[in-house]
Design a protein around this motif. Structure first.
Motif, short mmCIF file in Angstrom:
data_model
loop_
_atom_site.label_atom_id
_atom_site.label_comp_id
_atom_site.label_asym_id
_atom_site.label_seq_id
_atom_site.Cartn_x
_atom_site.Cartn_y
_atom_site.Cartn_z
N VAL A 45 1.56 16.24 7.40
CA VAL A 45 1.56 15.98 5.96
C VAL A 45 1.71 14.48 5.68
CG1 VAL A 45 2.69 16.49 3.76
CG2 VAL A 45 2.45 18.29 5.47
N ALA A 46 2.53 13.80 6.48
CA ALA A 46 2.65 12.35 6.33
C ALA A 46 1.30 11.67 6.56
CB ALA A 46 3.69 11.81 7.32
N TYR A 47 0.58 12.09 7.57
CA TYR A 47 -0.74 11.51 7.86
C TYR A 47 -1.67 11.73 6.66
CZ TYR A 47 -4.89 10.18 10.55
OH TYR A 47 -6.03 9.54 11.01
N LEU A 48 -1.64 12.93 6.08
CA LEU A 48 -2.47 13.21 4.91
C LEU A 48 -2.13 12.28 3.76
CD1 LEU A 48 -4.46 15.07 3.30
CD2 LEU A 48 -2.44 16.42 2.68
N ILE A 49 -0.86 12.08 3.49
CA ILE A 49 -0.45 11.22 2.38
C ILE A 49 -0.87 9.79 2.62
CG2 ILE A 49 1.57 10.24 1.22
CD1 ILE A 49 2.84 13.02 1.37
N TRP A 50 -0.78 9.33 3.85
CA TRP A 50 -1.18 7.96 4.17
C TRP A 50 -2.69 7.76 4.17
CZ3 TRP A 50 2.84 7.95 8.65
CH2 TRP A 50 4.05 7.39 8.21
N HIS A 51 -3.44 8.74 4.69
CA HIS A 51 -4.86 8.53 4.96
C HIS A 51 -5.81 9.35 4.09
CE1 HIS A 51 -4.00 6.13 8.55
NE2 HIS A 51 -3.07 7.02 8.85
N GLY A 52 -5.31 10.36 3.41
CA GLY A 52 -6.17 11.16 2.56
C GLY A 52 -6.85 12.32 3.24
N VAL A 53 -6.67 12.45 4.54
CA VAL A 53 -7.23 13.57 5.31
C VAL A 53 -6.18 14.03 6.32
CG1 VAL A 53 -9.64 12.82 5.09
CG2 VAL A 53 -8.26 12.03 7.04
N LEU A 54 -6.29 15.28 6.74
CA LEU A 54 -5.41 15.76 7.80
C LEU A 54 -5.87 15.21 9.14
CD1 LEU A 54 -5.01 19.43 6.56
CD2 LEU A 54 -3.11 17.82 6.93
N PRO A 55 -4.95 14.98 10.06
CA PRO A 55 -5.33 14.40 11.35
C PRO A 55 -5.97 15.42 12.27
CG PRO A 55 -2.99 14.91 11.36
CD PRO A 55 -3.49 15.22 9.97
N ASP A 56 -6.88 14.93 13.13
CA ASP A 56 -7.33 15.80 14.22
C ASP A 56 -6.28 15.75 15.32
OD1 ASP A 56 -7.74 13.46 15.79
OD2 ASP A 56 -9.85 13.34 15.23
N GLU A 57 -6.51 16.45 16.40
CA GLU A 57 -5.48 16.57 17.44
C GLU A 57 -5.10 15.21 18.02
OE1 GLU A 57 -4.64 18.96 21.65
OE2 GLU A 57 -6.36 19.50 20.39
N ASN A 181 7.73 8.14 -9.72
CA ASN A 181 9.16 8.18 -10.01
C ASN A 181 9.74 6.77 -9.95
OD1 ASN A 181 10.10 7.81 -7.03
ND2 ASN A 181 8.56 9.42 -7.00
N ALA A 182 11.01 6.64 -10.28
CA ALA A 182 11.61 5.31 -10.41
C ALA A 182 11.54 4.49 -9.12
CB ALA A 182 13.06 5.45 -10.87
N ALA A 183 11.86 5.11 -7.98
CA ALA A 183 11.86 4.37 -6.72
C ALA A 183 10.44 3.97 -6.31
CB ALA A 183 12.52 5.20 -5.62
N THR A 184 9.49 4.87 -6.50
CA THR A 184 8.10 4.55 -6.17
C THR A 184 7.58 3.42 -7.06
OG1 THR A 184 7.70 6.82 -5.44
CG2 THR A 184 5.77 5.51 -6.03
N PHE A 185 7.95 3.46 -8.34
CA PHE A 185 7.56 2.38 -9.25
C PHE A 185 8.14 1.05 -8.78
CE2 PHE A 185 8.05 0.38 -13.64
CZ PHE A 185 6.73 -0.05 -13.69
N SER A 186 9.40 1.07 -8.33
CA SER A 186 10.02 -0.15 -7.81
C SER A 186 9.23 -0.72 -6.64
CB SER A 186 11.46 0.14 -7.36
OG SER A 186 12.29 0.45 -8.44
N ALA A 187 8.82 0.18 -5.74
CA ALA A 187 8.04 -0.28 -4.58
C ALA A 187 6.73 -0.90 -5.02
CB ALA A 187 7.79 0.89 -3.63
N THR A 337 5.62 4.12 1.03
CA THR A 337 4.72 3.26 1.79
C THR A 337 3.27 3.52 1.41
OG1 THR A 337 4.87 4.86 3.62
CG2 THR A 337 6.24 2.89 3.77
N ALA A 338 2.92 4.78 1.15
CA ALA A 338 1.55 5.09 0.72
C ALA A 338 1.22 4.40 -0.60
CB ALA A 338 1.37 6.60 0.59
N HIS A 339 2.16 4.40 -1.53
CA HIS A 339 1.93 3.74 -2.82
C HIS A 339 1.84 2.23 -2.67
CE1 HIS A 339 2.05 6.75 -6.09
NE2 HIS A 339 2.68 7.49 -5.20
N ALA A 340 2.64 1.66 -1.78
CA ALA A 340 2.56 0.21 -1.57
C ALA A 340 1.19 -0.17 -1.01
CB ALA A 340 3.68 -0.23 -0.62
N ILE A 341 0.71 0.62 -0.06
CA ILE A 341 -0.61 0.36 0.52
C ILE A 341 -1.69 0.50 -0.54
CG2 ILE A 341 -2.33 1.25 2.15
CD1 ILE A 341 0.11 2.07 3.95
N GLU A 342 -1.61 1.55 -1.35
CA GLU A 342 -2.61 1.77 -2.40
C GLU A 342 -2.57 0.64 -3.43
OE1 GLU A 342 -3.90 5.73 -4.63
OE2 GLU A 342 -2.08 4.88 -5.53
N GLN A 343 -1.38 0.17 -3.78
CA GLN A 343 -1.26 -0.90 -4.77
C GLN A 343 -2.02 -2.15 -4.34
OE1 GLN A 343 0.18 -0.83 -7.82
NE2 GLN A 343 -0.44 -2.96 -8.16
#
Length: 364
Positions: A45-57, A181-187, A337-343
């Motif tokens: 799930v972390a990989y999906l949030i970071w990359h937008g797709v599920l990881p292969d093996e 949320n507040a913490a994500t906005f701060s990041a 971290t995903a939001h920081a990268i996207e920003q």
């Protein structure tokens, strides 16, 4: 138009997550959490949030290996943690240690790699300082354990059973990300200045520390402890409602239906009925409390939120309240971290206006 606290003001467009309060839906990268959480691991799930797709093996094995390596904190970060007095609160220790990652070898790595390093490090930091506070020796990381199993191992010094890992992992997958949320906005505000990722995550941790943001399950545990057994549910809740008291774990500012995360946590708790008396009490109490709320507050649509069953799970695995917010942060750093990268991919510095409401004066 001025809106206090920027409530309902759209400040960001994102591809990471959507929170549909009226529908009671939460999606990660467009996928309903109902479809994700039961079928995929924390790492997937972390990989999906970071990359937008599920990881292969191969991608999954690579991520798992990097997270394991990231459990080995740099010597200077270890020295800082060792130097902190035990009485320093956990979130302050985490914030201090994370900020120390801003060194050359880390800062020169791609930001995606930095995200993995910080995500792998934060559970280790929490566990090390927590055990210091308890007067216990540090437990070394176990490379044969998953991200969440290793966290429990380092906290307790005992191999966790599969049910404990599964219950906590379900909760943490559900709290990785939840919009602006507040913490994500701060990041995002911090990284928008073209500062670095450690500064952004340090900002988020400082925001998460506030009692209005992190740590909400504590109030639910106090409620369940007060109830104690199933026979007390009705009289205690009725008395609280008659006195105008808030029932912790029910109602959400965004969701006008049930919090979708509570469905999945309830299912997990229900699957463990008969194993832990706290989970048994929580499952029965929820039904009675919802019925009482509907009678005493008709039309308010007060349903179970994620904190209710999170509290039951935390209590069942004997996690003390001081670990709630740090543990929440172990999950939410994925979203931060995903939001920081996207920003940074389409950056514009945040610069809202302020409205002066004081008087205008002239000095003689």
């Amino acid at each position: 138009m001025f809106k206090k606290g920027l409530k309902d003001v759209v400040a960001v467009q994102t591809n990471i997550a959507s929170v549909e309060g009226d529908l009671g839906e939460l999606r990660y990268r467009g996928v309903l959490i109902d479809e994700l959480i039961p079928s995929y691991s924390f790492e997937e799930v972390a990989y999906l949030i970071w990359h937008g797709v599920l990881p292969d093996e191969n991608e999954l094995r690579n991520l798992e290996s990097k997270l394991i390596i990231s459990r080995l904190l740099p010597p200077h970060v270890l020295a800082i943690i060792d130097a902190l007095p035990a009485e320093v609160p956990l979130m302050d220790a985490v914030r201090t240690a994370i900020s120390a990652f801003a060194h050359a070898s880390f800062s020169n790595a791609p930001i995606e790699e930095q995200a993995i390093i910080l995500s792998g490090a934060i559970p280790v930091i929490v566990a090390k300082h927590y055990r210091k506070q308890q007067g216990l020796p540090t437990v070394n990381s176990n490379p044969n354990l998953s991200h969440i199993a290793n966290y429990l191992w380092m906290l307790n010094g005992e191999l966790p059973n599969a049910l404990q890992v599964e219950a906590l992992e379900t909760y943490l997958k559900l709290t990785m990300e939840h919009g602006l949320n507040a913490a994500t906005f701060s990041a995002r505000v911090t990284i928008s200045t073209e500062s670095d990722l450690t500064a952004a995550i340090t900002s988020a941790i400082g925001t998460m520390k506030g009692p209005l943001h992190g740590g909400a399950p504590s109030g639910v545990i106090e409620l369940l402890e007060e109830i104690g057994n199933q026979e007390n549910i009705l009289p205690i809740i009725q008395e609280k409602l008659q006195n105008g008291e808030k029932i912790m774990g029910f109602g959400h500012r965004i969701y006008k239906t049930e919090d979708p995360r509570s469905f999945l946590l309830r299912d997990k708790c229900a699957s463990m009925v008969g194993i832990d008396e706290w989970l048994d009490l929580a499952v029965v109490a929820e039904k009675e409390i919802i019925n009482l709320l509907a009678k005493h507050k008709p039309g308010r649509k007060l349903y179970t939120n994620v904190e209710y069953y999170a509290a039951a799970i935390m209590r069942s695995i004997e996690m003390p309240p001081e670990l709630f917010t740090p543990t929440f942060s172990v999950a939410r750093i994925i979203g931060w971290t995903a939001h920081a990268i996207e920003q940074l991919q389409d950056n514009s510095i945040f610069r809202p206006e302020s409205e002066y409401i004081g008087t205008k004066r002239a000095f003689a």
